[in-house]
Design a protein around this motif. Structure first.
Motif, short mmCIF file in Angstrom:
data_model
loop_
_atom_site.label_atom_id
_atom_site.label_comp_id
_atom_site.label_asym_id
_atom_site.label_seq_id
_atom_site.Cartn_x
_atom_site.Cartn_y
_atom_site.Cartn_z
N ASP A 55 0.83 -1.20 0.00
CA ASP A 55 0.00 0.00 0.00
C ASP A 55 0.87 1.25 0.00
O ASP A 55 0.57 2.23 -0.69
N ALA A 56 1.94 1.21 0.79
CA ALA A 56 2.85 2.36 0.86
C ALA A 56 3.48 2.61 -0.50
O ALA A 56 3.64 3.77 -0.92
N LYS A 57 3.85 1.54 -1.21
CA LYS A 57 4.44 1.68 -2.55
C LYS A 57 3.42 2.29 -3.51
O LYS A 57 3.76 3.16 -4.33
N CYS A 89 -5.59 1.37 5.83
CA CYS A 89 -5.08 1.97 4.60
C CYS A 89 -4.19 3.17 4.92
O CYS A 89 -4.38 3.85 5.92
N ILE A 90 -3.26 3.41 4.04
CA ILE A 90 -2.40 4.58 4.17
C ILE A 90 -3.13 5.79 3.60
O ILE A 90 -3.73 5.73 2.53
N VAL A 145 -8.21 6.35 -3.09
CA VAL A 145 -7.97 5.11 -2.36
C VAL A 145 -7.32 4.11 -3.31
O VAL A 145 -7.50 4.16 -4.52
N SER A 146 -6.57 3.16 -2.71
CA SER A 146 -5.88 2.15 -3.52
C SER A 146 -6.69 0.87 -3.64
O SER A 146 -6.36 0.01 -4.45
N GLU A 147 -7.74 0.72 -2.81
CA GLU A 147 -8.56 -0.48 -2.83
C GLU A 147 -10.01 -0.15 -3.16
O GLU A 147 -10.54 0.84 -2.68
#
Length: 280
Positions: free
Chosen positions: A99-101, A166-167, A195-197
């Motif tokens: 997630d950080a990446k 989540c980050i 958001v990433s998700e």
């Protein structure tokens, strides 16, 4: 064949420091086979190296020394239980790093985008291609560009993402309808952050939405305490769209981009208003 080795020899054979071996002895994790009572020299038996390898392995998976001491005194079943628990911890940490990446890559794209916007002439309409973005949205029934700061809304979005593990992406935007507003009639419909998700279990009134990819007609300007400045640039964008008969999806997306990152400096933002052009 010599089966006992001095502390220096043991350290060299096992790629470990003498200081670490002494510390392990002090903690009761790994003790020498015997200590010469005359000179205090420590000697280790070659059969002990196997147990040292176990300790080194446990350390490699970030196991605290006190936990190592407990594990090596217990049964193989206890070791198996611990490793299973540690596997779950590592998988969780691995997900956080992934997630950080993703956030890092997204932040780099955002900064590239910001630099692109900074290169545009302030207050002039232009077109930009924007990629698809998944967003966490929250209704903002009482928020406008003119009535103060959105701090509480921002914190609610951030808290939801933190609760879901989540980050947080510290870039926020706003959505409102494209209309011929008068003066300060603009009301935001939503505040959002990326958001990433997509599969987050979100409770109402928050929702997961999408800013679709495509060409957007935009205008950028520096933030100001003067309400007339915001309205002026919005009206300029709106009239450009209408006078050029550009088909729009009906929404305006506002993004506020910080131009400094320290609370010790004056708060300044670059604002971009975007409206997606629909192909005819």
């Amino acid at each position: 064949m010599n089966e006992h080795f001095s502390i220096g020899e043991t350290a060299k054979l096992n790629n470990i420091s003498i200081q670490t071996l002494r510390y392990y002895d002090k903690l009761g994790i790994f003790k020498p086979d015997y200590t010469d009572p005359g000179n205090g020299y420590r000697y280790y038996h070659i059969s002990q190296f196997f147990y040292l390898d176990i300790i080194k392995y446990l350390k490699s998976i970030q196991t605290p020394l006190e936990e190592i001491k407990r594990i090596i005194l217990n049964t193989p079943q206890d070791m198996w239980n611990f490793l299973q628990q540690q596997e779950a911890v590592i998988e969780n940490e691995f997900k956080k790093m992934q997630d950080a990446k993703c956030i890092l890559e997204k932040k780099k794209r955002q900064l590239n985008e910001q630099l692109e916007i900074c290169g545009k002439e302030r207050g002039e309409v232009y077109f930009r291609s924007i990629k698809e973005e998944k967003i966490l949205m929250m209704p903002t029934p009482s928020l406008t560009p003119f009535n103060g700061r959105p701090g509480l809304y921002v914190r609610k979005l951030a808290n939801v993402l933190e609760d879901k593990g989540c980050i947080i992406d510290n870039q926020y935007g706003y959505i409102f309808n494209l209309k011929p507003y008068k003066d300060t009639d603009i009301n935001y419909e939503y505040i959002y952050t990326s958001v990433s998700e997509e599969s987050l279990n979100i409770e109402e009134p928050m929702t997961i939405g999408t800013i679709t990819s495509g060409d957007y007609v935009c205008i950028a300007f520096d933030s100001s305490e003067n309400n007339n400045d915001y309205n002026h640039y919005y009206q300029k964008l709106y009239h450009y769209i209408v006078s050029n008969h550009i088909q729009i999806d009906g929404k305006v997306y506002e993004v506020s981009l910080p131009t400094n990152y320290s609370s010790l400096k004056e708060e300044t933002f670059l604002i971009e208003l975007r409206a997606k052009r629909i192909d005819q």
